[in-house]
Design a protein around this motif. Structure first.
Motif, PDB file in Angstrom:
ATOM      1  N   SER A 148       1.052  -1.522   0.179  1.00 62.57           N
ATOM      2  CA  SER A 148      -0.404   0.099  -0.094  1.00 62.57           C
ATOM      3  C   SER A 148       0.393   1.685  -0.012  1.00 62.57           C
ATOM      4  CB  SER A 148      -0.877   0.012   1.357  1.00 62.57           C
ATOM      5  OG  SER A 148      -0.336  -0.230   2.082  1.00 62.57           O
ATOM      6  N   VAL A 149       0.466   2.040  -0.306  1.00 66.58           N
ATOM      7  CA  VAL A 149       0.704   3.993  -0.150  1.00 66.58           C
ATOM      8  C   VAL A 149       1.165   4.149   0.653  1.00 66.58           C
ATOM      9  CG1 VAL A 149       0.854   6.284  -0.939  1.00 66.58           C
ATOM     10  CG2 VAL A 149       0.529   4.220  -3.009  1.00 66.58           C
ATOM     11  N   GLN A 150       2.148   4.739   1.518  1.00 67.01           N
ATOM     12  CA  GLN A 150       2.363   4.703   3.761  1.00 67.01           C
ATOM     13  C   GLN A 150       2.852   6.329   3.174  1.00 67.01           C
ATOM     14  OE1 GLN A 150      -0.219   3.887   5.572  1.00 67.01           O
ATOM     15  NE2 GLN A 150      -1.143   2.424   4.014  1.00 67.01           N
ATOM     16  N   ASP A 151       1.860   7.221   3.763  1.00 68.18           N
ATOM     17  CA  ASP A 151       2.420   8.210   4.559  1.00 68.18           C
ATOM     18  C   ASP A 151       3.168   8.272   6.354  1.00 68.18           C
ATOM     19  OD1 ASP A 151       0.148   9.215   5.763  1.00 68.18           O
ATOM     20  OD2 ASP A 151       0.467  10.488   3.804  1.00 68.18           O
ATOM     21  N   LEU A 152       3.286   9.860   7.231  1.00 67.47           N
ATOM     22  CA  LEU A 152       3.043   9.469   8.184  1.00 67.47           C
ATOM     23  C   LEU A 152       1.559   9.155   8.869  1.00 67.47           C
ATOM     24  CD1 LEU A 152       5.496  12.277   8.856  1.00 67.47           C
ATOM     25  CD2 LEU A 152       5.903   9.213   9.147  1.00 67.47           C
ATOM     26  N   GLY A 153       0.410   8.958   8.040  1.00 64.19           N
ATOM     27  CA  GLY A 153      -1.625   9.619   8.026  1.00 64.19           C
ATOM     28  C   GLY A 153      -1.895  10.979   8.715  1.00 64.19           C
ATOM     29  N   ARG A 154      -3.041  10.913   9.073  1.00 63.87           N
ATOM     30  CA  ARG A 154      -3.519  11.918   8.909  1.00 63.87           C
ATOM     31  C   ARG A 154      -4.308  12.155  10.561  1.00 63.87           C
ATOM     32  NH1 ARG A 154      -4.586   8.133   4.778  1.00 63.87           N
ATOM     33  NH2 ARG A 154      -5.620   9.261   3.189  1.00 63.87           N
ATOM     34  N   SER A 155      -3.742  13.378  10.813  1.00 60.70           N
ATOM     35  CA  SER A 155      -3.860  13.106  12.775  1.00 60.70           C
ATOM     36  C   SER A 155      -5.161  14.353  12.854  1.00 60.70           C
ATOM     37  CB  SER A 155      -2.900  13.692  13.057  1.00 60.70           C
ATOM     38  OG  SER A 155      -2.195  14.759  12.759  1.00 60.70           O
ATOM     39  N   GLY A 156      -5.561  14.770  13.619  1.00 59.70           N
ATOM     40  CA  GLY A 156      -7.096  15.145  13.788  1.00 59.70           C
ATOM     41  C   GLY A 156      -7.530  15.012  13.367  1.00 59.70           C
ATOM     42  N   TYR A 157      -8.446  13.334  12.992  1.00 60.39           N
ATOM     43  CA  TYR A 157      -9.937  12.953  12.888  1.00 60.39           C
ATOM     44  C   TYR A 157     -10.245  11.346  14.209  1.00 60.39           C
ATOM     45  CZ  TYR A 157      -8.703  15.032   8.626  1.00 60.39           C
ATOM     46  OH  TYR A 157      -8.261  16.685   7.925  1.00 60.39           O
ATOM     47  N   LEU A 158      -9.671  11.531  15.233  1.00 60.76           N
ATOM     48  CA  LEU A 158     -10.207  10.369  15.863  1.00 60.76           C
ATOM     49  C   LEU A 158     -11.497  11.308  16.130  1.00 60.76           C
ATOM     50  CD1 LEU A 158      -8.878   8.519  17.295  1.00 60.76           C
ATOM     51  CD2 LEU A 158      -8.810  10.038  19.489  1.00 60.76           C
ATOM     52  N   ALA A 159     -12.255  11.978  16.477  1.00 55.97           N
ATOM     53  CA  ALA A 159     -12.946  12.717  17.126  1.00 55.97           C
ATOM     54  C   ALA A 159     -14.290  12.025  15.425  1.00 55.97           C
ATOM     55  CB  ALA A 159     -13.480  13.963  17.217  1.00 55.97           C
ATOM     56  N   GLN A 160     -13.947  12.029  14.257  1.00 59.31           N
ATOM     57  CA  GLN A 160     -14.467  11.670  13.789  1.00 59.31           C
ATOM     58  C   GLN A 160     -15.021  10.143  13.207  1.00 59.31           C
ATOM     59  OE1 GLN A 160     -12.284  15.125  12.666  1.00 59.31           O
ATOM     60  NE2 GLN A 160     -14.908  15.973  13.688  1.00 59.31           N
ATOM     61  N   GLY A 161     -13.500   9.974  14.114  1.00 57.56           N
ATOM     62  CA  GLY A 161     -13.646   8.195  14.126  1.00 57.56           C
ATOM     63  C   GLY A 161     -12.962   7.608  13.377  1.00 57.56           C
ATOM     64  N   LEU A 162     -12.018   8.518  12.813  1.00 57.66           N
ATOM     65  CA  LEU A 162     -10.641   7.932  11.897  1.00 57.66           C
ATOM     66  C   LEU A 162      -9.663   8.327  12.261  1.00 57.66           C
ATOM     67  CD1 LEU A 162     -10.158   7.169   8.553  1.00 57.66           C
ATOM     68  CD2 LEU A 162      -9.392  10.151   8.467  1.00 57.66           C
ATOM     69  N   SER A 163      -9.697   7.121  12.205  1.00 54.05           N
ATOM     70  CA  SER A 163      -7.328   6.667  13.053  1.00 54.05           C
ATOM     71  C   SER A 163      -6.716   7.575  12.530  1.00 54.05           C
ATOM     72  CB  SER A 163      -6.918   5.289  13.523  1.00 54.05           C
ATOM     73  OG  SER A 163      -7.330   4.229  12.928  1.00 54.05           O
ATOM     74  N   ARG A 164      -5.657   7.473  13.521  1.00 55.62           N
ATOM     75  CA  ARG A 164      -4.155   8.186  12.564  1.00 55.62           C
ATOM     76  C   ARG A 164      -3.928   7.840  11.073  1.00 55.62           C
ATOM     77  NH1 ARG A 164       1.137   6.695  12.079  1.00 55.62           N
ATOM     78  NH2 ARG A 164       0.580   6.020  14.214  1.00 55.62           N
ATOM     79  N   GLY A 165      -3.585   5.287  11.389  1.00 53.76           N
ATOM     80  CA  GLY A 165      -3.215   4.918  10.342  1.00 53.76           C
ATOM     81  C   GLY A 165      -1.561   5.626   9.583  1.00 53.76           C
ATOM     82  N   GLY A 166      -1.186   5.628   8.912  1.00 54.05           N
ATOM     83  CA  GLY A 166      -0.219   5.973   8.660  1.00 54.05           C
ATOM     84  C   GLY A 166       0.946   4.332   7.980  1.00 54.05           C
ATOM     85  N   ALA A 167       2.362   4.875   7.938  1.00 58.35           N
ATOM     86  CA  ALA A 167       3.431   3.672   8.638  1.00 58.35           C
ATOM     87  C   ALA A 167       3.332   3.121   9.561  1.00 58.35           C
ATOM     88  CB  ALA A 167       4.492   4.089   7.696  1.00 58.35           C
ATOM     89  N   ALA A 168       3.538   1.620   9.357  1.00 57.58           N
ATOM     90  CA  ALA A 168       3.420   1.036  10.487  1.00 57.58           C
ATOM     91  C   ALA A 168       4.971   1.178  11.052  1.00 57.58           C
ATOM     92  CB  ALA A 168       3.237  -0.346  10.216  1.00 57.58           C
ATOM     93  N   ASP A 169       5.980   1.782  10.169  1.00 59.04           N
ATOM     94  CA  ASP A 169       7.291   1.498  11.371  1.00 59.04           C
ATOM     95  C   ASP A 169       7.504   3.261  10.240  1.00 59.04           C
ATOM     96  OD1 ASP A 169       9.831   1.385  11.728  1.00 59.04           O
ATOM     97  OD2 ASP A 169      10.545   0.102  10.587  1.00 59.04           O
ATOM     98  N   PRO A 170       7.119   4.365  10.801  1.00 55.49           N
ATOM     99  CA  PRO A 170       7.532   5.439  10.481  1.00 55.49           C
ATOM    100  C   PRO A 170       9.196   6.219  10.513  1.00 55.49           C
ATOM    101  CG  PRO A 170       6.293   5.616  12.961  1.00 55.49           C
ATOM    102  CD  PRO A 170       6.156   4.259  11.584  1.00 55.49           C
ATOM    103  N   ILE A 171       9.540   4.882  11.545  1.00 58.50           N
ATOM    104  CA  ILE A 171      11.450   5.343  11.682  1.00 58.50           C
ATOM    105  C   ILE A 171      11.836   4.730  10.353  1.00 58.50           C
ATOM    106  CG2 ILE A 171      13.080   4.530  13.014  1.00 58.50           C
ATOM    107  CD1 ILE A 171      11.560   4.231  15.788  1.00 58.50           C
ATOM    108  N   ALA A 172      11.381   3.761   9.371  1.00 54.09           N
ATOM    109  CA  ALA A 172      11.653   3.560   8.679  1.00 54.09           C
ATOM    110  C   ALA A 172      11.134   4.148   7.194  1.00 54.09           C
ATOM    111  CB  ALA A 172      11.531   2.092   7.835  1.00 54.09           C
ATOM    112  N   LEU A 173      10.444   5.565   7.576  1.00 54.72           N
ATOM    113  CA  LEU A 173       9.888   6.158   6.548  1.00 54.72           C
ATOM    114  C   LEU A 173      10.841   7.187   7.095  1.00 54.72           C
ATOM    115  CD1 LEU A 173       7.704   6.098   4.601  1.00 54.72           C
ATOM    116  CD2 LEU A 173       6.398   7.491   6.315  1.00 54.72           C
ATOM    117  N   ALA A 174      11.103   7.854   7.995  1.00 56.45           N
ATOM    118  CA  ALA A 174      12.338   9.394   7.917  1.00 56.45           C
ATOM    119  C   ALA A 174      13.496   8.575   7.668  1.00 56.45           C
ATOM    120  CB  ALA A 174      12.073   9.260   9.746  1.00 56.45           C
TER     121      ALA A 174
END
Length: 338
Positions: free
Chosen positions: A14-40
């Motif tokens: 899948s295509v992954q980035d650092l995820g989507r922050s700020g949508y927890l109240a709308q029912g959407l978890s952050r998501g993003g790379a399972a290993d953000p260290i590898a992304l960095a």
């Protein structure tokens, strides 16, 4: 525009980035790379920001590009080759049009990353390009698909590599007490912290099941709890006492009691732990967790600093050289260096 052609893409890519922050109240978890260290790490190798999207890979793939493109390979090490020639891991390489990049089985860990100079520029949805599989956001990849690559933000001059950080063998994982930790009797919590767990093969981007010997870990009185907000890293305990560590695509509310929460800096080690690896949890204070925490931007800066230090060393590129008769031959520039 440069394009990445997916000739073969296995399950879980899948295509992954650092995820989507700020949508927890709308029912959407952050998501993003399972290993953000590898992304960095991949972003540092390619002189670009860590927020750019990459491919997250759990099986084998084969791809090519339509224009000369620098790539980086990080995360769970895989057998990698360019037109049959082996490529080093945790390093960047140049891929020419028509050359086939093949990534095979992982030697350890679970999530590998293919980074491209300029990043993958699929359309943004809800503030991110990455796929959130449970929410149905982002592209569903298939054989023959073409993905757009953005313009490189900075030039890459030569192949280079970073020291590989072991996040695949399990080990000690730091955890924090949470709002429901007190629901577990002291002896249950002590037994939880003293138990050697096994990272089972049951796991995905939503979470990881932990195996163990002996009885389960239940709260006092068999409590029925109201559903509450949960976050990645929470360790939920199901009705039979089995713990699950929640991953980046976990649900946003849940009713299972949470015995503790994995410190964010250690969650990639849980997600990347090779099935069968042993994990042990150690309770730390908030102050201890904060003292060792590194934001992804700091991880990126530290990796970039390591690369700059290597560039100042005339022997820095030996990690991506072939050594023949005492002469280092640069496999990219094809020039002898004495």
């Amino acid at each position: 525009m440069t394009t990445l052609i997916l000739h073969r893409t296995g399950p879980g890519t899948s295509v992954q980035d650092l995820g989507r922050s700020g949508y927890l109240a709308q029912g959407l978890s952050r998501g993003g790379a399972a290993d953000p260290i590898a992304l960095a790490e991949g972003a540092a190798l390619l002189n670009q920001p860590p927020a750019l999207a990459a491919l997250e890979i759990v099986s084998s793939i084969e791809v090519e590009v339509t224009e000369p493109t620098w790539i980086a390979l990080t995360g769970a090490p895989k057998k990698a080759s360019r037109d049959g020639q082996p490529l080093s891991w945790n390093a960047c390489h140049r891929l020419a049009p028509g050359q086939r990049l093949t990534l095979g089985a992982a030697t350890e860990g679970n999530y590998a990353y293919l980074h491209l100079a300029g990043g993958i520029e699929t359309p943004q949805q809800v503030g991110g390009r990455g796929a959130h599989l449970t929410a149905g956001l982002g592209p569903t990849l298939s054989d023959g698909m073409r993905l757009p690559i953005g313009p490189p933000p900075a030039p890459v001059q030569r192949e280079r590599a970073l020291p590989s950080e072991d996040r695949f063998g399990g080990g000690e994982i730091r955890v924090l007490a949470g709002p429901q930790t007190g629901l577990f009797p002291a002896e249950v919590l002590e037994r939880f912290l003293a138990t050697p767990f096994i990272r089972t093969a049951w796991g995905n981007r939503q979470g990881v099941k932990l195996g163990h010997e002996g009885e389960g870990f239940r709260p006092a009185g068999g409590l029925d709890l109201m559903s509450e907000v949960i976050v990645p890293g929470d360790i939920q305990v199901t009705g039979d006492g089995t713990p699950y560590v929640l991953g980046p695509e976990c649900q946003t509310i849940g009713g299972y009691p949470r015995i503790a929460t994995v410190a964010p800096q250690d969650l990639p080690r849980v997600m990347q732990a090779t099935p069968g690896a042993r994990l042990r949890f150690r309770m730390v204070t908030l102050e201890e967790a904060l003292a060792s925490h590194r934001a992804i931007e700091r991880v990126h800066e530290d990796a970039s600093g390591q690369l700059q230090a290597q560039e100042a060393n005339p022997y820095h590129n030996l990690m991506v050289h072939n050594l023949i008769s005492g002469v280092a031959i640069d496999i990219f520039d094809n020039k002898d260096e004495t």
